[in-house]
Design a protein around this motif. Sequence first.
Motif, PDB file in Angstrom:
ATOM      1  N   ALA A   1       0.829  -1.211   0.000  1.00 25.87           N
ATOM      2  CA  ALA A   1       0.000   0.000   0.000  1.00 25.87           C
ATOM      3  C   ALA A   1       0.859   1.255   0.000  1.00 25.87           C
ATOM      4  O   ALA A   1       0.541   2.255  -0.628  1.00 25.87           O
ATOM      5  CB  ALA A   1      -0.916  -0.014   1.215  1.00 25.87           C
ATOM      6  N   GLU A   2       2.007   1.182   0.710  1.00 27.58           N
ATOM      7  CA  GLU A   2       2.826   2.393   0.849  1.00 27.58           C
ATOM      8  C   GLU A   2       3.619   2.741  -0.398  1.00 27.58           C
ATOM      9  O   GLU A   2       4.227   3.811  -0.467  1.00 27.58           O
ATOM     10  CB  GLU A   2       3.777   2.237   2.036  1.00 27.58           C
ATOM     11  CG  GLU A   2       3.038   2.511   3.315  1.00 27.58           C
ATOM     12  CD  GLU A   2       3.712   1.846   4.477  1.00 27.58           C
ATOM     13  OE1 GLU A   2       4.944   1.767   4.471  1.00 27.58           O
ATOM     14  OE2 GLU A   2       2.991   1.396   5.378  1.00 27.58           O
ATOM     15  N   ALA A   3       3.625   1.832  -1.379  1.00 24.05           N
ATOM     16  CA  ALA A   3       4.288   2.166  -2.637  1.00 24.05           C
ATOM     17  C   ALA A   3       3.444   3.168  -3.425  1.00 24.05           C
ATOM     18  O   ALA A   3       3.932   3.805  -4.349  1.00 24.05           O
ATOM     19  CB  ALA A   3       4.520   0.911  -3.465  1.00 24.05           C
ATOM     20  N   TYR A   4       2.190   3.315  -3.035  1.00 22.60           N
ATOM     21  CA  TYR A   4       1.292   4.241  -3.731  1.00 22.60           C
ATOM     22  C   TYR A   4       1.764   5.675  -3.543  1.00 22.60           C
ATOM     23  O   TYR A   4       2.055   6.104  -2.430  1.00 22.60           O
ATOM     24  CB  TYR A   4      -0.133   4.069  -3.198  1.00 22.60           C
ATOM     25  CG  TYR A   4      -1.157   4.899  -3.932  1.00 22.60           C
ATOM     26  CD1 TYR A   4      -1.346   4.727  -5.298  1.00 22.60           C
ATOM     27  CD2 TYR A   4      -1.916   5.856  -3.275  1.00 22.60           C
ATOM     28  CE1 TYR A   4      -2.273   5.488  -5.981  1.00 22.60           C
ATOM     29  CE2 TYR A   4      -2.854   6.612  -3.945  1.00 22.60           C
ATOM     30  CZ  TYR A   4      -3.027   6.431  -5.311  1.00 22.60           C
ATOM     31  OH  TYR A   4      -3.943   7.189  -5.985  1.00 22.60           O
ATOM     32  N   THR A   5       1.857   6.402  -4.640  1.00 22.74           N
ATOM     33  CA  THR A   5       2.384   7.767  -4.574  1.00 22.74           C
ATOM     34  C   THR A   5       1.290   8.816  -4.742  1.00 22.74           C
ATOM     35  O   THR A   5       1.583   9.963  -5.043  1.00 22.74           O
ATOM     36  CB  THR A   5       3.457   7.991  -5.654  1.00 22.74           C
ATOM     37  OG1 THR A   5       2.869   7.688  -6.922  1.00 22.74           O
ATOM     38  CG2 THR A   5       4.673   7.120  -5.432  1.00 22.74           C
ATOM     39  N   TYR A   6       0.021   8.436  -4.550  1.00 17.42           N
ATOM     40  CA  TYR A   6      -1.114   9.338  -4.726  1.00 17.42           C
ATOM     41  C   TYR A   6      -1.129   9.921  -6.126  1.00 17.42           C
ATOM     42  O   TYR A   6      -1.407  11.095  -6.335  1.00 17.42           O
ATOM     43  CB  TYR A   6      -1.101  10.443  -3.657  1.00 17.42           C
ATOM     44  CG  TYR A   6      -1.342   9.873  -2.286  1.00 17.42           C
ATOM     45  CD1 TYR A   6      -2.630   9.587  -1.857  1.00 17.42           C
ATOM     46  CD2 TYR A   6      -0.282   9.566  -1.438  1.00 17.42           C
ATOM     47  CE1 TYR A   6      -2.861   9.026  -0.619  1.00 17.42           C
ATOM     48  CE2 TYR A   6      -0.499   8.999  -0.199  1.00 17.42           C
ATOM     49  CZ  TYR A   6      -1.791   8.733   0.203  1.00 17.42           C
ATOM     50  OH  TYR A   6      -2.022   8.172   1.428  1.00 17.42           O
ATOM     51  N   ASP A   7      -0.785   9.063  -7.122  1.00 11.88           N
ATOM     52  CA  ASP A   7      -0.726   9.521  -8.503  1.00 11.88           C
ATOM     53  C   ASP A   7      -2.078   9.393  -9.216  1.00 11.88           C
ATOM     54  O   ASP A   7      -2.243   9.894 -10.315  1.00 11.88           O
ATOM     55  CB  ASP A   7       0.338   8.722  -9.265  1.00 11.88           C
ATOM     56  CG  ASP A   7       0.239   7.238  -8.969  1.00 11.88           C
ATOM     57  OD1 ASP A   7      -0.831   6.656  -9.209  1.00 11.88           O
ATOM     58  OD2 ASP A   7       1.243   6.662  -8.490  1.00 11.88           O
ATOM     59  N   ASP A   8      -3.049   8.695  -8.620  1.00 11.24           N
ATOM     60  CA  ASP A   8      -4.406   8.566  -9.178  1.00 11.24           C
ATOM     61  C   ASP A   8      -4.478   7.741 -10.464  1.00 11.24           C
ATOM     62  O   ASP A   8      -5.549   7.652 -11.060  1.00 11.24           O
ATOM     63  CB  ASP A   8      -5.020   9.965  -9.463  1.00 11.24           C
ATOM     64  CG  ASP A   8      -5.633  10.570  -8.203  1.00 11.24           C
ATOM     65  OD1 ASP A   8      -5.513   9.931  -7.138  1.00 11.24           O
ATOM     66  OD2 ASP A   8      -6.209  11.658  -8.287  1.00 11.24           O
ATOM     67  N   GLU A   9      -3.369   7.142 -10.899  1.00 12.88           N
ATOM     68  CA  GLU A   9      -3.370   6.437 -12.191  1.00 12.88           C
ATOM     69  C   GLU A   9      -4.329   5.248 -12.180  1.00 12.88           C
ATOM     70  O   GLU A   9      -5.070   5.041 -13.143  1.00 12.88           O
ATOM     71  CB  GLU A   9      -1.954   5.961 -12.551  1.00 12.88           C
ATOM     72  CG  GLU A   9      -0.987   7.074 -12.895  1.00 12.88           C
ATOM     73  CD  GLU A   9      -1.384   7.865 -14.141  1.00 12.88           C
ATOM     74  OE1 GLU A   9      -1.995   7.272 -15.052  1.00 12.88           O
ATOM     75  OE2 GLU A   9      -1.095   9.065 -14.181  1.00 12.88           O
ATOM     76  N   VAL A  10      -4.319   4.466 -11.096  1.00 12.83           N
ATOM     77  CA  VAL A  10      -5.218   3.299 -11.004  1.00 12.83           C
ATOM     78  C   VAL A  10      -6.667   3.738 -11.011  1.00 12.83           C
ATOM     79  O   VAL A  10      -7.519   3.085 -11.628  1.00 12.83           O
ATOM     80  CB  VAL A  10      -4.980   2.480  -9.714  1.00 12.83           C
ATOM     81  CG1 VAL A  10      -4.912   1.009 -10.016  1.00 12.83           C
ATOM     82  CG2 VAL A  10      -3.772   2.955  -8.976  1.00 12.83           C
ATOM     83  N   LEU A  11      -6.948   4.847 -10.323  1.00 16.33           N
ATOM     84  CA  LEU A  11      -8.323   5.335 -10.251  1.00 16.33           C
ATOM     85  C   LEU A  11      -8.788   5.772 -11.632  1.00 16.33           C
ATOM     86  O   LEU A  11      -9.923   5.492 -12.032  1.00 16.33           O
ATOM     87  CB  LEU A  11      -8.419   6.487  -9.248  1.00 16.33           C
ATOM     88  CG  LEU A  11      -7.903   6.188  -7.841  1.00 16.33           C
ATOM     89  CD1 LEU A  11      -8.065   7.386  -6.931  1.00 16.33           C
ATOM     90  CD2 LEU A  11      -8.614   4.983  -7.241  1.00 16.33           C
ATOM     91  N   LYS A  12      -7.879   6.448 -12.362  1.00 16.30           N
ATOM     92  CA  LYS A  12      -8.210   6.876 -13.730  1.00 16.30           C
ATOM     93  C   LYS A  12      -8.461   5.654 -14.609  1.00 16.30           C
ATOM     94  O   LYS A  12      -9.357   5.659 -15.450  1.00 16.30           O
ATOM     95  CB  LYS A  12      -7.069   7.709 -14.316  1.00 16.30           C
ATOM     96  CG  LYS A  12      -7.084   9.162 -13.878  1.00 16.30           C
ATOM     97  CD  LYS A  12      -5.966   9.933 -14.576  1.00 16.30           C
ATOM     98  CE  LYS A  12      -5.422  11.021 -13.708  1.00 16.30           C
ATOM     99  NZ  LYS A  12      -4.022  11.346 -14.062  1.00 16.30           N
ATOM    100  N   LYS A  13      -7.643   4.618 -14.400  1.00 16.72           N
ATOM    101  CA  LYS A  13      -7.787   3.393 -15.188  1.00 16.72           C
ATOM    102  C   LYS A  13      -9.171   2.767 -14.951  1.00 16.72           C
ATOM    103  O   LYS A  13      -9.873   2.409 -15.895  1.00 16.72           O
ATOM    104  CB  LYS A  13      -6.672   2.413 -14.800  1.00 16.72           C
ATOM    105  CG  LYS A  13      -6.698   1.081 -15.523  1.00 16.72           C
ATOM    106  CD  LYS A  13      -6.306   1.239 -16.976  1.00 16.72           C
ATOM    107  CE  LYS A  13      -6.385  -0.088 -17.697  1.00 16.72           C
ATOM    108  NZ  LYS A  13      -6.153   0.092 -19.142  1.00 16.72           N
ATOM    109  N   CYS A  14      -9.563   2.683 -13.673  1.00 18.32           N
ATOM    110  CA  CYS A  14     -10.868   2.114 -13.327  1.00 18.32           C
ATOM    111  C   CYS A  14     -11.985   2.921 -13.973  1.00 18.32           C
ATOM    112  O   CYS A  14     -12.942   2.360 -14.514  1.00 18.32           O
ATOM    113  CB  CYS A  14     -11.069   2.106 -11.813  1.00 18.32           C
ATOM    114  SG  CYS A  14      -9.973   0.969 -10.983  1.00 18.32           S
ATOM    115  N   GLU A  15     -11.807   4.252 -13.902  1.00 16.79           N
ATOM    116  CA  GLU A  15     -12.789   5.161 -14.510  1.00 16.79           C
ATOM    117  C   GLU A  15     -12.933   4.858 -16.008  1.00 16.79           C
ATOM    118  O   GLU A  15     -14.033   4.743 -16.532  1.00 16.79           O
ATOM    119  CB  GLU A  15     -12.320   6.604 -14.301  1.00 16.79           C
ATOM    120  CG  GLU A  15     -13.407   7.644 -14.370  1.00 16.79           C
ATOM    121  CD  GLU A  15     -14.091   7.838 -13.017  1.00 16.79           C
ATOM    122  OE1 GLU A  15     -15.136   8.477 -13.006  1.00 16.79           O
ATOM    123  OE2 GLU A  15     -13.577   7.335 -11.979  1.00 16.79           O
TER     124      GLU A  15
END
Lengths: 318, 119
Positions: free
Chosen positions: A234-248
Amino acid sequence: MDGVSYQRFPRVKIRELKDDFAKFELRDTDASIANALRRVMIAEVPTVAIDLVEIEVNSSVLNDEFIAHRLGLIPLTSGRAMSMRFSRDCDACDGDGQCDYCSVEFHLRAKCINDQTLDVTSKDLISADPSVVPVDFSDSSGFDNSENRGIIIVKLRRGQELHLRAIARKGIGKDHAKWSPAATVTFMYEPDIYINEEMMERLSLEQKRSIVDSSPTRVFDVDEKTGQFVVVDAEAYTYDDEVLKKCESMNLPGLIEIRPKEDSFIFTVETTGAVKASQLVLNAIDILKQKLDAVRLSDDTVEADDQFGELGAHMRGG
Amino acid sequence: MNAPDRYERFVVPEGVKKVSYERDTKIINAASFTVEREDHTIGNILRMQLHRDPDVFFAGYKLPHPLQYKIIVRIHTTSQSSPMQAYNQAINDLDKELDHLKNAFEVELARFPGGSTGY
């Protein structure tokens, strides 16, 4: 009125601790405290560094001020710094910065006498105080690289000579970065990752893989055997939102939700070696306490207002 | 050549008060505290701590100019409290929080082999 308190009780968990590195969790407090600690560690925890250089002989290729600057940047072991005096408010030497309470003297004498280039390093600095010496990096990396030569100050060729006297003083990073004990201090919010398992189950393996690959850092993975979509780091996440954009973009909003836990921080502290990482954190807390103490209202301010306050009460009360 | 001394940033000049207090002339229970030679480090923790106090209507701080080494903390409270009381309370609470934090860190440190400090 007394007795009320809005105090918090932060919790700490150390994850990793080495001499010059620490990683720990800080919980149950807010970003202002975390940031104040970070700022104090970088700019206000004192160390000792060379501040005055008297050059007697310098026939090297570098000019005097260049060498003086390089000497200033050499980290010195500063365990003593918290109990030393700043030379500007030292009574023992009228601020000359030449006494044992506020300064440490160093000598350096080197001359190249053969055809082999001579490296003048931090190891050639002779300290008058055994507790304040140039930082030794020898076995911090684990493997022994044959000979440890310290930090190179200048190289001399045949016939060149360097002879100087230096005074090291206590100071803080706000004054000059050479006094900063911190190499890097960072903190991040701990991420809270929520996966909608019901939606996830309906996805094909390819779809899951494409979500995993959309993250620039390895936060998620698909289990080889079960085909389960899992959070690996979880801590590797850099708050880049890329996964969220992908899901979208896959028309799957709400499949993954990530929010920062606003009262939970992960700190990394790296020091220059001037103080231990654990000591740096403790010193920062002490300094912050001292700073808070200094901004308390003085008694005369309170008194002056009390008189004014009575007058005000009369006016208000009619 | 005419650059100010670097220590100007953190040494309070002689004859200058570290903290000065000024009541608001129009609003009851509102005041500004001018804190010399401090910055966001102190300003922000004070502000956030003041926000935890339900008697505080408003608490904010500003750094008026990057070359004026002072901050201004403004507090407006209910009639149950006063800006001075809220200010002192915030400092006391922060002080206790840091005591607790230091203690918690030392306890954690003792768990680690080679976790002793100092040289």
